[in-house]
Design an enzyme around this catalytic site. Structure first.
Site, PDB file in Angstrom:
ATOM      1  N   HIS A 200       0.814  -1.214   0.000  1.00 23.33           N
ATOM      2  CA  HIS A 200       0.000   0.000   0.000  1.00 23.33           C
ATOM      3  C   HIS A 200       0.845   1.260   0.000  1.00 23.33           C
ATOM      4  O   HIS A 200       0.422   2.298  -0.497  1.00 23.33           O
ATOM      5  CB  HIS A 200      -1.005  -0.033   1.148  1.00 23.33           C
ATOM      6  CG  HIS A 200      -2.092  -1.024   0.878  1.00 23.33           C
ATOM      7  ND1 HIS A 200      -2.052  -2.293   1.366  1.00 23.33           N
ATOM      8  CD2 HIS A 200      -3.189  -0.941   0.097  1.00 23.33           C
ATOM      9  CE1 HIS A 200      -3.097  -2.959   0.913  1.00 23.33           C
ATOM     10  NE2 HIS A 200      -3.812  -2.162   0.144  1.00 23.33           N
ATOM     11  N   ARG A 307     -10.666   3.251  -1.933  1.00 23.09           N
ATOM     12  CA  ARG A 307     -10.196   2.548  -0.725  1.00 23.09           C
ATOM     13  C   ARG A 307     -10.556   3.403   0.484  1.00 23.09           C
ATOM     14  O   ARG A 307      -9.777   4.249   0.917  1.00 23.09           O
ATOM     15  CB  ARG A 307      -8.683   2.335  -0.795  1.00 23.09           C
ATOM     16  CG  ARG A 307      -8.218   1.320  -1.839  1.00 23.09           C
ATOM     17  CD  ARG A 307      -6.706   1.164  -1.788  1.00 23.09           C
ATOM     18  NE  ARG A 307      -6.227  -0.016  -2.478  1.00 23.09           N
ATOM     19  CZ  ARG A 307      -5.740  -0.038  -3.718  1.00 23.09           C
ATOM     20  NH1 ARG A 307      -5.684   1.075  -4.427  1.00 23.09           N
ATOM     21  NH2 ARG A 307      -5.300  -1.155  -4.252  1.00 23.09           N
ATOM     22  N   GLU A 443     -10.514 -11.779  -3.676  1.00 20.47           N
ATOM     23  CA  GLU A 443      -9.074 -11.657  -3.394  1.00 20.47           C
ATOM     24  C   GLU A 443      -8.580 -12.728  -2.434  1.00 20.47           C
ATOM     25  O   GLU A 443      -7.403 -12.763  -2.079  1.00 20.47           O
ATOM     26  CB  GLU A 443      -8.746 -10.255  -2.862  1.00 20.47           C
ATOM     27  CG  GLU A 443      -9.612  -9.777  -1.724  1.00 20.47           C
ATOM     28  CD  GLU A 443      -9.336  -8.328  -1.319  1.00 20.47           C
ATOM     29  OE1 GLU A 443      -8.375  -7.719  -1.806  1.00 20.47           O
ATOM     30  OE2 GLU A 443     -10.106  -7.808  -0.499  1.00 20.47           O
ATOM     31  N   ASP A 467      -3.955  -9.025  -3.436  1.00 16.73           N
ATOM     32  CA  ASP A 467      -4.103 -10.003  -2.359  1.00 16.73           C
ATOM     33  C   ASP A 467      -4.285 -11.415  -2.886  1.00 16.73           C
ATOM     34  O   ASP A 467      -3.800 -12.367  -2.280  1.00 16.73           O
ATOM     35  CB  ASP A 467      -5.297  -9.626  -1.469  1.00 16.73           C
ATOM     36  CG  ASP A 467      -4.908  -8.554  -0.471  1.00 16.73           C
ATOM     37  OD1 ASP A 467      -3.839  -8.701   0.153  1.00 16.73           O
ATOM     38  OD2 ASP A 467      -5.639  -7.564  -0.341  1.00 16.73           O
ATOM     39  N   CYS A 514      -9.268  -4.787 -10.027  1.00 16.94           N
ATOM     40  CA  CYS A 514      -8.710  -3.536  -9.510  1.00 16.94           C
ATOM     41  C   CYS A 514      -7.354  -3.744  -8.852  1.00 16.94           C
ATOM     42  O   CYS A 514      -6.817  -2.839  -8.225  1.00 16.94           O
ATOM     43  CB  CYS A 514      -9.685  -2.850  -8.563  1.00 16.94           C
ATOM     44  SG  CYS A 514     -10.234  -3.905  -7.220  1.00 16.94           S
TER      45      CYS A 514
END
Ligand code: PEP
Ligand code: MG
Length: 594
Positions: A200, A307, A443, A467, A514
């Site tokens: 991230h 997010r 995910e 993920d 995404c």
């Protein structure tokens, strides 16, 4: 101008470029202590005030410790209270105070930095003693210094905003919340020792258009404060002490990139359609409300992923109120109109802001109380967000998405909660979109495998490859030691992705992707061929990907995907795609390499 350089030799280091662009500035080394501590040079006339500020925070810390001692002594007994007495003694020790004060004076630096340096010296000294009792004092020194630091940072203090020249942050590690605060001058770029391409921290760097390189071993030890640094996020290199000629060359490369990017932007109004008229949709992933403008500028057909967890940083340590949530979601919907905006409920936990927001620590956080699991355990916090989302849905085209769903039962539970909130809003006479669509991230490998079952109960799917790769290939997405195994084209991954897309098609629900994989031109060829129709990515990647889509034929991509599925390794698949692209599209793809 900054202090003189400590070294002048030209050095180049290789890492991984995770956010494109070139930044030039002076190094500021950040090693993770309690909070980030920066070395800020101060002026002659500021020294006395800085020493006073330090002594005041020492005094405050001592008072706090004595108060704590009295409290603990009352509630738990003197035996337990003694530790605070010992800590108060360290704080009151004149030689400790003198050492820090002298450092501030001699080196003309901020108190936080001087304190951290003295803390390190003392800890090293205690650690070297043979005596067990003395060695154990290392922890006490650390504790005390951290308390003083908190008090220091609570009062007006020197920070990086005072530095007039551009700064490159050189860090061992950075959390996403560290990074999000870099959104202002003088910070123009950063480089770290650890990290992963899809961590991230890397994703935020791209959102902030901040050139970044990760995975440079021992970086904080090989770069000195104030050295001139070039961060090349395109090539993944760090150049220390460049000559004037090198700087000039980099500056001209920046101009060339900017020109090429401007040219790419001219495709903004064109459809994302292959040469044989197969239409797909390119959407934006965003973390900050300010990015809605970027999404529009780069031609996104909606927000495929907001997010929402990053909203919690701005209000931390408090949680956002329902009104704060509502205002952001309404603004998002209005800014994205006439397109849709997919808002993902908070994906906190794992490595993302768990400590900052939840104050929790887990041994295995990535497999722990993260995302939807955490939402369901903190119902009040979750309901606040869901109520705001439902309310905002009356004002624009919002869809809700849940992260890290692992099975049908979890989806049912969260849908029941949404139903309860709808009833509450009905009872209060508050409007919301009664057709509100509820989708899920795919995910977790279990969700991908049972996509057919989930497709009967979800309105849409978004494949989160960041993920999905991490969990199905068993590699930490933020760990550079295993990044060589992070293979989006792994045959297992392609099979999972195909299964999800096919399940979505059979059930008649939209499937998007995404994860970062969706923005890579080479991967996009296979994804197109597998039938993916919605690609969501960092806004600035959209023009490049649109050119790729517009330069290929869908029927060729389908053939490439079919053959790729027969291959046995990611490497074979990648080589095959590159070869096929060269053969079928000799005029070339408009790729990342400008
Ligand atoms: C993903 O996992 O691919 C994803 C898009 O979610 P995040 O990167 O926020 O975990
Ligand atoms: Mg994810």
């Amino acid at each position: 101008m900054p202090a003189a350089q400590t070294r002048s030799d030209i050095r180049t280091y290789k890492g991984v470029g995770v956010s494109p662009g070139i930044a030039i500035g002076r190094a500021v080394i950040v090693e993770k202590r309690v909070a980030s501590v920066y070395r800020v040079p101060i002026r002659d006339e500021e020294v006395a005030a800085e020493v006073t500020r330090f002594l005041e925070s020492l005094e405050k810390t001592r008072d706090e410790l004595l108060e704590l001692k009295a409290k603990v002594s009352r509630s738990m007994g003197d035996e337990y209270a003694q530790i605070f007495e010992a800590h108060a003694m360290i704080v009151g020790d004149a030689s400790f105070a003198d050492k820090v004060a002298q450092k501030i004076e001699n080196e003309q630096v901020n108190a936080e930095w001087a304190l951290a340096e003295v803390q390190e010296e003392l800890q090293a000294r205690f650690a070297s003693f043979d005596d067990d009792y003395l060695r154990e004092r290392v922890a006490d020194v650390k504790d005390v210094a951290e308390r003083v630091l908190v008090n220091l940072q609570g009062v007006a203090h020197h920070d990086l905003s005072e530095i007039a020249h551009d700064v490159i942050i050189i860090a061992d590690d950075l959390t996403p919340s560290d990074t999000i605060h870099f959104n202002r001058r003088p910070i123009v770029g950063f480089a770290t020792e650890v990290g992963g391409r899809t961590s991230h921290t890397s994703i935020i760097a791209k959102s902030l258009f901040m050139p970044a390189v990760i995975g440079v071993p021992r970086l904080t030890k090989i770069v000195d404060n104030d050295e001139l640094v070039i961060v090349d996020g395109y090539e993944g290199t760090i150049l220390i002490n460049p000559t004037q000629a090198m700087i000039a060359e980099y500056r001209s490369r920046v101009s060339r990139h900017e020109e090429a990017e401007q040219k790419l932007l001219t495709n903004r109004e064109l459809a994302a359609m292959t040469k044989d008229n197969h239409r797909v949709s390119l959407q934006a992933n965003i973390e900050l409300i300010e990015e809605v403008g970027d999404a529009v500028k780069f031609g996104a057909e909606g927000i495929g992923l907001y997010r929402s967890e990053f909203l919690y940083i701005s209000t931390s340590p408090d949680l956002p109120t329902e009104e704060e949530h509502f205002n952001i979601y309404r603004k998002l919907a209005e800014g994205t109109a006439p397109n849709w905006c997919v808002i993902r409920t908070f994906d906190l936990g794992g490595k993302k802001l768990a400590r900052e927001v939840m104050g929790s620590k887990e041994d295995n956080p990535v497999l722990g109380l993260r995302a939807l699991r955490l939402c369901m355990q903190h119902r009040d916090m979750f309901k606040t967000q869901l109520r705001a989302l439902l309310r905002a849905s009356a004002f624009g085209k919002i869809k809700i998405m849940f992260p890290l769903v692992s099975g049908v039962q979890e989806l049912r539970q969260v849908k029941t909660l949404v139903r309860e909130i709808r009833l509450e809003l009905d009872a209060e006479g508050i409007p919301y979109n009664r057709e509100l669509q509820i989708g899920i991230m795919i995910e977790v490998p279990s969700a991908a495998v049972i996509a057919d079952l989930l497709a009967t109960e979800a309105d849409f799917f978004a494949i989160g490859t960041n993920d999905l790769i991490q969990y199905s290939l068993a590699i930490d997405r933020g760990n550079e030691n295993v990044s060589y195994l992070y293979e989006p084209l792994h045959p297992a991954l392609l099979r999972l992705i195909k299964g999800v897309i096919d399940a979505g098609k059979r059930a008649g629900i939209p499937v998007s992707m995404c994860g970062e994989m969706a923005s890579d031109p080479i991967y996009a060829i296979v994804l197109l061929g597998l039938g993916l129709e919605i690609f969501s990515m960092n806004p600035s990647s959209i023009p490049v990907l649109k050119n790729v889509v517009r330069s290929v034929r869908y029927k060729d991509c389908k053939r490439i995907a079919e053959s790729a599925l027969q291959k046995k390794t990611a490497q074979e698949i990648e080589e095959y795609i590159i070869e096929s692209v060269a053969m079928r599209f000799p005029e070339g793809l408009a790729s990342k390499s400008l």
